[in-house]
Write a protein that holds these residues in place. Sequence first.
Motif, PDB file in Angstrom:
ATOM      1  N   SER A  71      18.261  21.624 -14.202  1.00 32.26           N
ATOM      2  CA  SER A  71      18.472  21.036 -15.528  1.00 32.26           C
ATOM      3  C   SER A  71      18.341  19.512 -15.528  1.00 32.26           C
ATOM      4  O   SER A  71      18.377  18.894 -16.588  1.00 32.26           O
ATOM      5  N   VAL A  72      18.208  18.895 -14.346  1.00 31.18           N
ATOM      6  CA  VAL A  72      18.075  17.437 -14.280  1.00 31.18           C
ATOM      7  C   VAL A  72      16.741  17.070 -13.640  1.00 31.18           C
ATOM      8  O   VAL A  72      16.185  17.828 -12.849  1.00 31.18           O
ATOM      9  N   GLU A  73      16.236  15.899 -13.995  1.00 31.72           N
ATOM     10  CA  GLU A  73      14.985  15.391 -13.440  1.00 31.72           C
ATOM     11  C   GLU A  73      15.289  14.480 -12.257  1.00 31.72           C
ATOM     12  O   GLU A  73      16.306  13.791 -12.234  1.00 31.72           O
ATOM     13  N   PRO A  74      14.387  14.426 -11.267  1.00 29.82           N
ATOM     14  CA  PRO A  74      14.621  13.591 -10.095  1.00 29.82           C
ATOM     15  C   PRO A  74      14.387  12.112 -10.376  1.00 29.82           C
ATOM     16  O   PRO A  74      13.622  11.749 -11.270  1.00 29.82           O
ATOM     17  N   LEU A  75      15.053  11.285  -9.590  1.00 31.77           N
ATOM     18  CA  LEU A  75      14.810   9.842  -9.599  1.00 31.77           C
ATOM     19  C   LEU A  75      13.615   9.569  -8.705  1.00 31.77           C
ATOM     20  O   LEU A  75      13.509  10.110  -7.607  1.00 31.77           O
ATOM     21  N   LEU A  76      12.691   8.746  -9.169  1.00 35.54           N
ATOM     22  CA  LEU A  76      11.492   8.411  -8.406  1.00 35.54           C
ATOM     23  C   LEU A  76      11.490   6.938  -8.025  1.00 35.54           C
ATOM     24  O   LEU A  76      12.138   6.112  -8.680  1.00 35.54           O
TER      25      LEU A  76
ATOM     26  N   ALA B  28       0.833  -1.205   0.000  1.00 36.82           N
ATOM     27  CA  ALA B  28       0.000   0.000   0.000  1.00 36.82           C
ATOM     28  C   ALA B  28       0.871   1.259   0.000  1.00 36.82           C
ATOM     29  O   ALA B  28       0.609   2.197  -0.757  1.00 36.82           O
ATOM     30  N   MET B  29       1.911   1.281   0.819  1.00 37.94           N
ATOM     31  CA  MET B  29       2.794   2.445   0.874  1.00 37.94           C
ATOM     32  C   MET B  29       3.569   2.618  -0.436  1.00 37.94           C
ATOM     33  O   MET B  29       3.912   3.732  -0.825  1.00 37.94           O
ATOM     34  N   GLY B  30       3.821   1.513  -1.117  1.00 35.07           N
ATOM     35  CA  GLY B  30       4.511   1.545  -2.402  1.00 35.07           C
ATOM     36  C   GLY B  30       3.702   2.192  -3.511  1.00 35.07           C
ATOM     37  O   GLY B  30       4.234   2.507  -4.579  1.00 35.07           O
ATOM     38  N   ARG B  31       2.425   2.413  -3.271  1.00 43.18           N
ATOM     39  CA  ARG B  31       1.565   3.074  -4.251  1.00 43.18           C
ATOM     40  C   ARG B  31       1.742   4.591  -4.218  1.00 43.18           C
ATOM     41  O   ARG B  31       1.178   5.310  -5.029  1.00 43.18           O
ATOM     42  N   PHE B  32       2.524   5.074  -3.247  1.00 45.98           N
ATOM     43  CA  PHE B  32       2.801   6.505  -3.138  1.00 45.98           C
ATOM     44  C   PHE B  32       4.175   6.771  -3.736  1.00 45.98           C
ATOM     45  O   PHE B  32       5.179   6.340  -3.191  1.00 45.98           O
ATOM     46  N   PRO B  33       4.244   7.452  -4.889  1.00 47.18           N
ATOM     47  CA  PRO B  33       5.552   7.712  -5.495  1.00 47.18           C
ATOM     48  C   PRO B  33       6.360   8.703  -4.645  1.00 47.18           C
ATOM     49  O   PRO B  33       5.810   9.665  -4.103  1.00 47.18           O
ATOM     50  N   THR B  34       7.636   8.423  -4.516  1.00 43.39           N
ATOM     51  CA  THR B  34       8.520   9.298  -3.744  1.00 43.39           C
ATOM     52  C   THR B  34       9.784   9.588  -4.540  1.00 43.39           C
ATOM     53  O   THR B  34      10.121   8.878  -5.485  1.00 43.39           O
ATOM     54  N   GLY B  35      10.484  10.604  -4.107  1.00 47.85           N
ATOM     55  CA  GLY B  35      11.823  10.846  -4.612  1.00 47.85           C
ATOM     56  C   GLY B  35      12.785   9.902  -3.917  1.00 47.85           C
ATOM     57  O   GLY B  35      12.426   9.242  -2.933  1.00 47.85           O
ATOM     58  N   VAL B  36      13.991   9.824  -4.438  1.00 49.21           N
ATOM     59  CA  VAL B  36      15.021   8.977  -3.843  1.00 49.21           C
ATOM     60  C   VAL B  36      16.153   9.884  -3.388  1.00 49.21           C
ATOM     61  O   VAL B  36      16.655  10.701  -4.166  1.00 49.21           O
ATOM     62  N   CYS B  37      16.530   9.742  -2.131  1.00 48.31           N
ATOM     63  CA  CYS B  37      17.560  10.590  -1.540  1.00 48.31           C
ATOM     64  C   CYS B  37      18.657   9.732  -0.930  1.00 48.31           C
ATOM     65  O   CYS B  37      18.424   8.593  -0.544  1.00 48.31           O
ATOM     66  N   VAL B  38      19.829  10.323  -0.828  1.00 49.27           N
ATOM     67  CA  VAL B  38      20.909   9.729  -0.054  1.00 49.27           C
ATOM     68  C   VAL B  38      21.241  10.708   1.068  1.00 49.27           C
ATOM     69  O   VAL B  38      21.520  11.888   0.820  1.00 49.27           O
TER      70      VAL B  38
ATOM     71  N   GLY C  43       9.983  -0.110  -7.553  1.00 46.72           N
ATOM     72  CA  GLY C  43      11.011   0.071  -8.574  1.00 46.72           C
ATOM     73  C   GLY C  43      11.297   1.539  -8.855  1.00 46.72           C
ATOM     74  O   GLY C  43      10.501   2.424  -8.537  1.00 46.72           O
ATOM     75  N   TYR C  44      12.435   1.769  -9.473  1.00 50.45           N
ATOM     76  CA  TYR C  44      12.806   3.127  -9.876  1.00 50.45           C
ATOM     77  C   TYR C  44      12.002   3.547 -11.074  1.00 50.45           C
ATOM     78  O   TYR C  44      11.700   2.759 -11.955  1.00 50.45           O
ATOM     79  N   LYS C  45      11.678   4.836 -11.122  1.00 50.87           N
ATOM     80  CA  LYS C  45      10.937   5.407 -12.226  1.00 50.87           C
ATOM     81  C   LYS C  45      11.533   6.758 -12.587  1.00 50.87           C
ATOM     82  O   LYS C  45      12.205   7.387 -11.773  1.00 50.87           O
ATOM     83  N   LYS C  46      11.241   7.169 -13.805  1.00 48.81           N
ATOM     84  CA  LYS C  46      11.556   8.525 -14.252  1.00 48.81           C
ATOM     85  C   LYS C  46      10.229   9.232 -14.400  1.00 48.81           C
ATOM     86  O   LYS C  46       9.166   8.612 -14.463  1.00 48.81           O
ATOM     87  N   LEU C  47      10.271  10.551 -14.468  1.00 42.30           N
ATOM     88  CA  LEU C  47       9.013  11.280 -14.655  1.00 42.30           C
ATOM     89  C   LEU C  47       8.278  10.810 -15.894  1.00 42.30           C
ATOM     90  O   LEU C  47       7.059  10.785 -15.918  1.00 42.30           O
ATOM     91  N   GLY C  48       9.021  10.375 -16.920  1.00 43.15           N
ATOM     92  CA  GLY C  48       8.394   9.916 -18.161  1.00 43.15           C
ATOM     93  C   GLY C  48       8.212   8.412 -18.251  1.00 43.15           C
ATOM     94  O   GLY C  48       7.826   7.893 -19.282  1.00 43.15           O
ATOM     95  N   GLY C  49       8.501   7.647 -17.184  1.00 41.45           N
ATOM     96  CA  GLY C  49       8.344   6.185 -17.251  1.00 41.45           C
ATOM     97  C   GLY C  49       9.387   5.451 -16.434  1.00 41.45           C
ATOM     98  O   GLY C  49       9.853   5.956 -15.435  1.00 41.45           O
TER      99      GLY C  49
END
Length: 169
Positions: free
Chosen positions: A151-156, A19-29, A161-167
């Motif tokens: 100038s760069v898009e975030p990792l989601l 259920a929590m995985g249905r919420f897209p998040t950014g990835v941080c270090v 799994g990892y996603k990009k804003l476009g897929g």
Amino acid sequence: MTSQATSPNPFTDRAFRDAMGRFPTGVCVVTAKNAYGESIGMTVNSFSSVSLNPPLVLVCLGEESPRARAIINAGQFNVSILNQEQVDVSNHFAQPGQGLAGEGMVVAGRNASPVVPGASAIVECNVQAQYPGGDHVILIGAVTHLSTDMSVEPLLYYAGGYKKLGGEA
């Protein structure tokens, strides 16, 4: 008579995780220097702004992780919001172990604690507070410096799994 530990929840850990995985998040270090002065980090997706004035953020760090204690004890930490090309960085810091940064993986931030170069944003913080949060520590950081690369898009991260804003990433 034996005592049996039972969950008061009407759902499984897996169901909660799904259920929590249905919420897209950014990835941080989240990075800091350990007691030996080595650059360490851990991948998180539980990161949020808390307050605009004063500027505060929170990260949730696994309570059992020696890295979490090292980050808290450092007194300052940085959050690098990864760009969509930094899956390898995320994977490196997500591995179990000490979380030591590889050669060239981090550079010194303005506060001298490590940051991931090329990140879409960097948030530099002083530890302000920590709170228990189940099997995590909720760490509050007072923001001291920011940098953003528009100038760069975030990792989601979404649905395991990892996603990009476009897929897919």
